[in-house]
Scaffold this motif. Structure first.
Motif, PDB file in Angstrom:
ATOM      1  N   HIS A 162      -4.867   1.775  -3.982  1.00 20.39           N
ATOM      2  CA  HIS A 162      -5.523   3.004  -3.526  1.00 20.39           C
ATOM      3  C   HIS A 162      -5.896   3.870  -4.721  1.00 20.39           C
ATOM      4  O   HIS A 162      -5.080   4.135  -5.601  1.00 20.39           O
ATOM      5  CB  HIS A 162      -4.613   3.810  -2.590  1.00 20.39           C
TER       6      HIS A 162
ATOM      7  N   GLY B  70       2.418   1.702  -3.521  1.00 18.60           N
ATOM      8  CA  GLY B  70       1.254   2.491  -3.934  1.00 18.60           C
ATOM      9  C   GLY B  70       0.164   1.680  -4.598  1.00 18.60           C
ATOM     10  O   GLY B  70      -0.595   2.196  -5.428  1.00 18.60           O
TER      11      GLY B  70
ATOM     12  N   ARG C 280       0.818  -1.219   0.000  1.00 15.00           N
ATOM     13  CA  ARG C 280       0.000   0.000   0.000  1.00 15.00           C
ATOM     14  C   ARG C 280       0.846   1.262   0.000  1.00 15.00           C
ATOM     15  O   ARG C 280       0.630   2.170  -0.819  1.00 15.00           O
ATOM     16  CB  ARG C 280      -0.942  -0.036   1.209  1.00 15.00           C
ATOM     17  N   TYR C 281       1.809   1.355   0.926  1.00 12.78           N
ATOM     18  CA  TYR C 281       2.550   2.594   1.094  1.00 12.78           C
ATOM     19  C   TYR C 281       3.905   2.585   0.378  1.00 12.78           C
ATOM     20  O   TYR C 281       4.405   3.640  -0.010  1.00 12.78           O
ATOM     21  CB  TYR C 281       2.779   2.871   2.584  1.00 12.78           C
TER      22      TYR C 281
END
Length: 253
Positions: free
Chosen positions: A248, A245, A241-242
């Protein structure tokens, strides 16, 4: 009356320590909250379904039956989002996203309840540092879901046998007819809560500050391995996710 929600079954999830399953459920819900892209959420939902089937011994039919009461909420979610979000195609996409989130939350909770007895669930909460009263409250609240569902089904069947027809009429008319179910359900819920309080008092609940247990739980090798796998998977979901990426989609109003 508390309807049974934990069928005794021989499965890997049922044999794990309740602390592992509680933490796994919490991290699973947290991982779902990380994403809002259906291309990620749908595979995750299917993954949890497969986990329930092959590791929990819960058939697809049982899982679908558990999530069936959420169908009206899912439909409303999918219908409302295209109205409040433009363009409508993206609104529909996000409606599906939040509907899948809701179903996944419910599925994870049901997997915990159907593979963990009430005694082990309370012990798991207590061993994690939660006071016994809170652990018991959470456990009873979760167990009350199938109780209310079964009560509503019985009341609806009884009313239908008396000629009650919920399918006919406009939305407002059908909403008014639901009072024939809601009022008896409320009375039955209050009666069940009263009987539960009497049962707790008769067993001396709260008489002693220090709680003792007849049975105890201990972490075994398989529990530590399962916990390690869960933590690694959650770390990978955070990185995806972070770090990468993935999963999202930016909401623009």
């Amino acid at each position: 009356m508390m309807y049974p929600f934990y069928p005794q079954r021989d499965s890997l999830l049922s044999s794990l320590d309740p602390r592992v399953k509680i933490i796994g459920t919490a991290l699973g819900i947290a991982s779902i909250m990380l994403y809002n892209d259906p291309k990620v959420l749908l595979p995750l939902f299917l993954l949890f379904v497969l986990v329930g089937k092959y590791l929990g011994g819960i058939s697809l039919r049982e899982q679908l039956a558990l999530m069936k009461p959420l169908l009206p909420v899912v439909i409303i979610t999918i219908v409302v989002w295209p109205v409040i979000y433009k363009p409508r195609v993206m609104g529909l996409l996000f409606g599906i996203t939040f509907a899948v989130r809701l179903l996944t939350f419910a599925l994870l909770t049901f997997l915990l309840l159907m593979t963990t007895s009430q005694r082990e669930l309370i012990l798991g909460f207590v061993k994690l540092g939660i006071p016994y009263e809170f652990g018991l409250t959470i456990s009873i609240a979760l167990r009350y879901i199938p109780t209310l569902y079964m009560l509503s089904r019985n009341i609806m069947d009884a009313q239908k046998s008396r000629g009650w027809e919920i399918e006919k009429g406009s939305f407002i008319t059908r909403a008014r007819k639901m009072t024939a179910v809601l009022i008896p359900l409320l009375v039955a819920s209050l009666k069940t809560a009263h009987e539960l309080s009497i049962a707790l008092e008769s067993r001396g609940f709260g008489a002693s500050k220090k709680r003792t247990f007849l049975y105890d739980i201990r972490m075994r090798r398989r529990d530590y391995i399962a916990m390690g796998i869960i933590v690694i998977l959650f770390a990978l979901s955070l990185y995806a996710r972070y770090g990468l990426g993935i999963g999202h989609v930016e909401l623009r109003y």
